[in-house]
Each structure stands twice: as C-alpha cells, then as structure tokens.
Motif scaffolding. Structure first.
Motif, PDB file in Angstrom:
ATOM      1  N   ARG A   1       0.888  -1.181   0.000  1.00  0.00           N
ATOM      2  CA  ARG A   1       0.000   0.000   0.000  1.00  0.00           C
ATOM      3  C   ARG A   1       0.915   1.217   0.000  1.00  0.00           C
ATOM      4  O   ARG A   1       1.688   1.415   0.946  1.00  0.00           O
ATOM      5  CB  ARG A   1      -0.916  -0.003   1.213  1.00  0.00           C
ATOM      6  N   GLN A   2       0.832   2.036  -1.043  1.00  0.00           N
ATOM      7  CA  GLN A   2       1.852   3.055  -1.232  1.00  0.00           C
ATOM      8  C   GLN A   2       1.314   4.254  -2.013  1.00  0.00           C
ATOM      9  O   GLN A   2       0.183   4.254  -2.494  1.00  0.00           O
ATOM     10  CB  GLN A   2       3.031   2.453  -1.998  1.00  0.00           C
ATOM     11  N   ALA A   3       2.182   5.269  -2.111  1.00  0.00           N
ATOM     12  CA  ALA A   3       1.904   6.438  -2.947  1.00  0.00           C
ATOM     13  C   ALA A   3       3.229   6.924  -3.513  1.00  0.00           C
ATOM     14  O   ALA A   3       4.244   6.937  -2.808  1.00  0.00           O
ATOM     15  CB  ALA A   3       1.233   7.549  -2.144  1.00  0.00           C
ATOM     16  N   ILE A   4       3.209   7.277  -4.776  1.00  0.00           N
ATOM     17  CA  ILE A   4       4.375   7.929  -5.385  1.00  0.00           C
ATOM     18  C   ILE A   4       4.180   9.430  -5.188  1.00  0.00           C
ATOM     19  O   ILE A   4       3.151   9.979  -5.587  1.00  0.00           O
ATOM     20  CB  ILE A   4       4.502   7.563  -6.868  1.00  0.00           C
ATOM     21  N   THR A   5       5.133  10.081  -4.547  1.00  0.00           N
ATOM     22  CA  THR A   5       4.917  11.455  -4.085  1.00  0.00           C
ATOM     23  C   THR A   5       5.777  12.496  -4.789  1.00  0.00           C
ATOM     24  O   THR A   5       5.516  13.695  -4.643  1.00  0.00           O
ATOM     25  CB  THR A   5       5.163  11.533  -2.564  1.00  0.00           C
ATOM     26  N   HIS A   6       6.813  12.060  -5.540  1.00  0.00           N
ATOM     27  CA  HIS A   6       7.657  13.047  -6.218  1.00  0.00           C
ATOM     28  C   HIS A   6       8.390  12.390  -7.378  1.00  0.00           C
ATOM     29  O   HIS A   6       8.774  11.221  -7.306  1.00  0.00           O
ATOM     30  CB  HIS A   6       8.670  13.645  -5.238  1.00  0.00           C
TER      31      HIS A   6
ATOM     32  N   GLY B   1      13.296  11.173  -6.989  1.00  0.00           N
ATOM     33  CA  GLY B   1      12.058  10.401  -6.966  1.00  0.00           C
ATOM     34  C   GLY B   1      11.762   9.997  -5.539  1.00  0.00           C
ATOM     35  O   GLY B   1      12.684   9.782  -4.734  1.00  0.00           O
ATOM     36  N   GLU B   2      10.471   9.883  -5.215  1.00  0.00           N
ATOM     37  CA  GLU B   2      10.091   9.567  -3.830  1.00  0.00           C
ATOM     38  C   GLU B   2       8.827   8.719  -3.810  1.00  0.00           C
ATOM     39  O   GLU B   2       7.876   8.964  -4.548  1.00  0.00           O
ATOM     40  CB  GLU B   2       9.871  10.845  -3.039  1.00  0.00           C
ATOM     41  N   VAL B   3       8.848   7.730  -2.931  1.00  0.00           N
ATOM     42  CA  VAL B   3       7.712   6.830  -2.726  1.00  0.00           C
ATOM     43  C   VAL B   3       7.485   6.702  -1.228  1.00  0.00           C
ATOM     44  O   VAL B   3       8.440   6.625  -0.449  1.00  0.00           O
ATOM     45  CB  VAL B   3       7.985   5.438  -3.341  1.00  0.00           C
ATOM     46  N   VAL B   4       6.207   6.675  -0.814  1.00  0.00           N
ATOM     47  CA  VAL B   4       5.851   6.414   0.581  1.00  0.00           C
ATOM     48  C   VAL B   4       5.137   5.070   0.637  1.00  0.00           C
ATOM     49  O   VAL B   4       4.171   4.836  -0.097  1.00  0.00           O
ATOM     50  CB  VAL B   4       4.943   7.522   1.155  1.00  0.00           C
ATOM     51  N   ILE B   5       5.616   4.191   1.507  1.00  0.00           N
ATOM     52  CA  ILE B   5       4.971   2.896   1.720  1.00  0.00           C
ATOM     53  C   ILE B   5       4.266   2.913   3.074  1.00  0.00           C
ATOM     54  O   ILE B   5       4.880   3.182   4.100  1.00  0.00           O
ATOM     55  CB  ILE B   5       5.986   1.743   1.656  1.00  0.00           C
ATOM     56  N   TYR B   6       2.962   2.609   3.037  1.00  0.00           N
ATOM     57  CA  TYR B   6       2.155   2.608   4.253  1.00  0.00           C
ATOM     58  C   TYR B   6       1.967   1.204   4.833  1.00  0.00           C
ATOM     59  O   TYR B   6       1.760   1.046   6.036  1.00  0.00           O
ATOM     60  CB  TYR B   6       0.766   3.220   3.965  1.00  0.00           C
TER      61      TYR B   6
END
Length: 290
Positions: free
Chosen positions: A169-174, A278-283
């Motif tokens: 479960r994630q979002a690509i943020t940059h 580049g940046e990714v957030v993993i929840y």
C-alpha cells in the motif's frame, strides 16, 4: 352531579332523566394496577427509562486503555525482518552504494532518504538523481531487497514452485523534473527485472522486458494512495491494482525476489540537476510465501 354555583342544571336533569332510585350506577373504568416495581425496567428500578441512576450504585470496573505506541522508526511502521535496504547516499558503512541489513535495519533511519512521514503513518523512500548506483544500474535507489525470513541471506525463489506474494500500500509522491520516471516495486530474477511497477509522468503501468504489459492508471496524480499485489505461482505472475486483476502473465523464472521503494529512473546524464529526486511512501508491506 352538582351544578356550578349560579349555573343551570344539566340538560338531562331538566328533561326528567334523573336516574330513579335503585337503578344500577354507571360503571366507572378501573385504573390499571401499578406495575410490580420488582420487574426489570419497571419505574423506580435503577436504569429504567426516565429514571435517574443512583450515583452510589455499584458499577462494573473499566480497564484502563494503554495508548498505542508511537512509531519512531521505519521498522515501527513496516515489518522489515525479511529485507535489506540499498541507499543512494554514503553512510559510515563500507560499500558504494551502502546497504543496511538486519539486525541493524530494525533501528535505522536516515532522513530524508529513509524515514517516517510527518504523520508517522508511512515510510519515505527518496532517491536523488545524483545518488550512488549499484553495479548493474545507472540509476539511484532507496529500495528494499527481499531477504530470507531472518534477514540473513538473499531470498531466491521460483515462479513455478510455491506461491509468492507481495502486497504494497503506497503512494508515489515526487518525480524528477526532466525524466519524470520512478519504479515503485519489482519482481527481479537471477538476471534482470521480470516486472516493474513504473510511473512515467501520469502514466502508471506494469513494465516487463522494456515493454508495457498493463496500464494501472492512465492519469495518476502524485500522492494518490494505491495498493498493488504481485503474486507468482504455477509459472504465472499476476498483478492486482486496488484489488482488480490487471495482469496475468505466463513467466517461468528462477532466482526471484521482490523489491519495493523508490528506484529513480533518471540521473545527471539525463538532464536532471542535482537535488532532483524520486520519492515513494509505503504505508503497508505484506510478504508471504506458501
């Protein structure tokens, strides 16, 4: 019936309709008997509707609730026991780029490349375009690589034996400015990438062998949280996007392992300047082998 002072008699009496002596008296409706106060919920019973509760009555004890622990490290938010981390920057560790393995990874963070979000609800993976790269790539990464269950050795499995699942479960943020490409998840075999979850601008898709295999979102907006699940079994790889099957690919491969995080697909040679990233957030990160 008595008449009010100064008033006339009722019409029945004026008409001579006064009951004769000895005639039966009209029945008077009886009132219902009061409810038994011992019945549950009866008036007067503590807790009955409309009745106040005696403040001196005994009550059930309430167990105190301990507050949920606050996440302070990435390992407080994600189960990292079966992973190692590749970093795009130098640390006191040997190697270039550096790797952080268990048990050290359980207590490790290095902002802004690997740390918690401001709300402490996810883990940030950031890879700047000028970052260190592995020998097999010209692109930087802040990325997890799957290990065995205790983190002691590199994982290696086959798509033709067992069932291997990674759900992120994630979002690509940059994205970098010039070459706005980031990979946010992979299945890799002993030689090369098998599939990659890749964003190019607003186009989120599954890539394999340099080709697009399935579109996940043709208009992805940075920061949008999504769930991707990769399942390898019976010589096939299936990719689910927000619980919808997006890809069912026949692929026999060995020496496989999962990867998750930010694998920035740009560098200084592509025209991006130092500081682009580049940046990714993993929840949430769920790994299983059956």
């Amino acid at each position: 019936m008595l008449a009010a002072c100064g008033g006339s008699q009722p019409a029945s009496e004026q008409a001579g309709d006064t009951p004769s002596p000895g005639a039966p008296s009209p029945e008077i409706p009886s009132r219902p008997a009061p409810e038994d106060p011992t019945e549950p919920g009866a008036p007067g019973e503590p807790g009955a509707p409309g009745e106040p509760i005696d403040p001196g009555a005994p009550t059930e004890p309430v167990e105190p609730q301990e507050p949920a622990p606050t996440a302070e490290l990435p390992a407080d938010r994600l189960d990292l026991s079966s992973w190692k981390l590749t970093l795009p920057v130098e640390t006191p560790h040997e190697g270039d780029p550096d790797e952080i393995r268990q048990p050290e990874l359980a207590d490790f963070a290095i902002d802004p490349f690997f740390g918690l979000t401001a709300k402490k609800d996810g883990v940030v993976f950031r890879a700047p375009v000028e970052g260190a790269t592995t020998s097999g790539s010209g692109y930087p990464r802040s990325e997890l690589r799957e290990m065995t269950a205790d983190g002691s050795d590199e994982a290696s499995w086959s798509t033709t034996s067992g069932t291997h699942t990674l759900e992120i479960r994630q979002a690509i943020t940059h994205l970098p400015e010039v070459k706005a490409h980031v990979v946010a998840g992979q299945i890799h075999d002993a030689e090369d990438e098998v599939i990659m979850i890749r964003l190019e601008g607003e186009h989120l898709f599954v890539e394999g062998g340099g080709e697009e295999l399935a579109t996940l979102d043709a208009n992805y907006q940075l920061g949008t949280v999504f769930t991707v699940k990769m399942v390898a079994s019976d010589g096939r790889i299936r990719v689910h996007y927000d619980d919808v099957l997006a890809l069912d690919l026949a692929r026999a491969a060995s020496g496989c392992y999962f990867k998750a995080g930010a694998y920035t697909q740009s560098n200084l040679e592509k025209g991006d300047v130092a500081g682009a990233y580049g940046e990714v957030v993993i929840y949430d990160l769920q790994l299983a082998h059956d």
